[in-house]
Scaffold this motif. Structure first.
Motif, PDB file in Angstrom:
ATOM      1  N   THR A 157      -6.264  -2.914   1.856  1.00  0.00           N
ATOM      2  CA  THR A 157      -5.045  -3.025   2.657  1.00  0.00           C
ATOM      3  C   THR A 157      -5.212  -2.164   3.902  1.00  0.00           C
ATOM      4  N   VAL A 161      -6.329  -7.061   4.237  1.00  0.00           N
ATOM      5  CA  VAL A 161      -4.964  -7.561   4.441  1.00  0.00           C
ATOM      6  C   VAL A 161      -4.180  -6.575   5.298  1.00  0.00           C
ATOM      7  N   ARG A 208      -0.294 -10.286   5.667  1.00  0.00           N
ATOM      8  CA  ARG A 208       0.272 -10.193   4.314  1.00  0.00           C
ATOM      9  C   ARG A 208       0.817 -11.541   3.823  1.00  0.00           C
ATOM     10  N   THR A 232      -0.727  -5.178   6.944  1.00  0.00           N
ATOM     11  CA  THR A 232       0.715  -5.083   6.662  1.00  0.00           C
ATOM     12  C   THR A 232       1.268  -3.803   7.291  1.00  0.00           C
ATOM     13  N   VAL A 265      -1.389  -3.901  -1.025  1.00  0.00           N
ATOM     14  CA  VAL A 265      -0.873  -5.214  -1.431  1.00  0.00           C
ATOM     15  C   VAL A 265      -1.451  -5.664  -2.773  1.00  0.00           C
TER      16      VAL A 265
END
Ligand SMILES: NC(=O)c1ccc[n+]([C@@H]2O[C@H](COP(=O)([O-])OP(=O)(O)OC[C@H]3O[C@@H](n4cnc5c(N)ncnc54)[C@H](OP(=O)(O)O)[C@@H]3O)[C@@H](O)[C@H]2O)c1
Length: 162
Positions: A77, A61, A44, A63, A69
């Motif tokens: 995400t 990404v 992230r 996280t 995100v």
């Protein structure tokens, strides 16, 4: 398969205050050439440090936050390492583009590393992990262009898992 792409200073520094420290346009151009059309995987912090979605690349990404995100359709995400398994198993080459935490966690799953080694030390707070030379061999080393716009000595070094 997973490949790592990174620019690393002599003292293993890769960033400071969630930003890149140096500016080497030639290296950014090469990053673009290598990753365009591919999937790029990042933590992230690196995603927000990019400041934008990079064209013609699928972004993944990681996280712990339980929210997406970005609502950009180019961004997926994911919430755990298990979600990355399909990118590891994939026959396609998928790129881990940072940052420090992601490189450390994912290096054991990578088969290839495209490392821009900068022959200079920088102060920073994000580091690339030590490379275990018993596990990796250098298959290519090419000196980068140094000029007014690219003011450092640096080399593009390719590592392949033994
Ligand atoms: N020189 C280079 O080539 C290069 C390339 C990229 C980045 N960088 C530099 O690297 C630095 C950023 O590195 P960083 O280590 O701070 O951040 P990062 O690796 O980009 O992101 C870390 C974040 O990823 C998420 N994450 C990591 N592992 C996870 C897991 N197992 N499950 C769920 N989420 C996970 C977490 O996000 P949550 O906190 O949301 O849970 C964590 O805080 C910056 O300075 C940047 O400029 C340098």
């Amino acid at each position: 398969m997973l490949s790592i792409i990174v620019a690393v200073a002599k003292n293993n520094v890769i960033g400071r205050n969630n930003e890149l420290i140096w500016h080497i346009p030639e290296d950014l151009k090469r990053f673009k050439e290598i990753t365009t059309g591919k999937t790029i995987i990042m933590g992230r912090n690196t995603f927000f440090s990019l400041g934008r979605v990079l064209p013609n690349r699928e972004h993944v990404v990681l996280t712990h936050l339980k929210e997406e995100v970005s609502d950009d359709p180019q961004v997926t995400t994911v919430y755990s390492l298990d979600d990355l398994q399909k990118y590891i198993d994939d026959e396609e080459e998928n790129f881990v583009i940072g940052g420090a935490m992601m490189y450390k966690t994912l290096m054991p799953y990578a088969n290839k590393m495209y490392i821009t080694e900068i022959d200079e030390e920088f102060e920073g707070d994000a580091f690339f992990p030590e490379i275990d030379k018993s596990k990796w061999e250098i298959t290519q080393k090419v000196k980068g262009l140094k000029d007014d716009k690219n003011p450092y000595d640096y080399s593009y070094v390719t590592y392949v898992r033994k």
